[in-house]
Write an enzyme that holds these catalytic residues in place. Structure first.
Site: not given
Ligand code: GLP
Length: 256
Positions: A67, A133, A135, A140
């Protein structure tokens, strides 16, 4: 799902890079799906370390990131481009012709990103984190299981969860992103989901044992034939069997 719970993030990251090493020994020209976020930083650090020790070679791979925020320039320090450049691409000597992102190129034609992935043979090995959440990528809750790359409006919770990358102010977190869809992710041949820290324990347990439903996007992974969940003890604290956590040196492994 094959689950492995490690004593700490470092051991878990080493295991993930062992899996990557095995993948690249078998298929040096693999197509990798890559993620951003705090979770992947120790994993990328371990990859760089192994490249330095000449135990791993990323030169032949091509990478597709999950993304990117919409509206941020590549060189914007808050973009996922910049994150990847800093934590992996620059130290691993990966060049722009082998690393792909959905934004900005595919903002007018998101499914073009899926086509580009297929033209490269599909994703062999997809690394995922998980949001609080549930995702994955930026899919989402409520995202259709048959979604391909698409534009998403980020929830307030996700923007708040990511505010520390934007000087602590969630209003600076872009409102939209372009993300691979759940179907895009599910087409990957192997999926490795990493989760670290106590704040991920509840959502991880739901993703593994809960109902498969769009309200918890990561639950779709229960339907994938080759998923590894690699976590530390804190994130895995609600996964069974918890009685085997007595030694941080030996992972607890089980299949569900
Ligand atoms: C972001 C990314 C995801 C990631 C998630 C968790 O929003 N788009 O690909 O897995 O959040 O992030 P973190 O590893 O900082 O908890």
């Amino acid at each position: 799902m094959h689950i492995e719970v490690f004593g700490d993030q470092k051991r878990a990251s080493q295991r993930i890079v062992d899996l990557l090493t095995r993948q690249l020994r078998a298929y040096p020209y693999s197509v990798l799906g890559l993620a951003t976020g705090a979770t992947v930083i120790p994993i990328y650090r371990e990859i760089i370390e192994r490249i330095r020790r000449e135990q791993l070679n990323l030169a032949p791979v091509r990478t597709f990131n999950l993304d990117e925020y919409m509206g941020l320039q590549d060189h914007d320090p808050h973009s996922f481009h910049a994150f990847m450049q800093r934590h992996l691409f620059y130290p691993a000597h990966l060049t722009p012709d082998q690393t792909f992102f959905p934004f900005p190129e595919f903002s007018q034609d998101p499914s073009g990103y899926d086509r580009l992935i297929e033209q490269h043979g599909g994703i062999d090995w997809q690394l995922l984190g998980i949001g609080h959440n549930g995702h994955i990528g930026f899919n989402e809750p409520g995202t259709a299981f048959d979604s391909e790359t698409h534009v998403v409006k980020l929830t307030e919770n996700t923007r708040k969860a990511n505010r520390h990358w934007f000087d602590g102010d969630w209003h600076h977190v872009p409102e939209q992103a372009l993300t691979m869809g759940l179907k895009t992710i599910m087409r990957s041949r192997t999926i490795v989901l990493a989760a670290f820290g106590a704040s991920k324990s509840a959502v991880l347990a739901k993703a593994v044992y809960g109902l498969v439903c769009p309200e918890l996007p990561a639950s779709i992974l229960q339907h994938h034939p080759r998923v590894y969940i690699i976590c530390d003890q804190e994130a895995g604290s609600l996964l069974r069997p918890s009685s085997s956590f007595h030694s941080p040196d030996f992972p607890s492994q089980f299949d569900v």
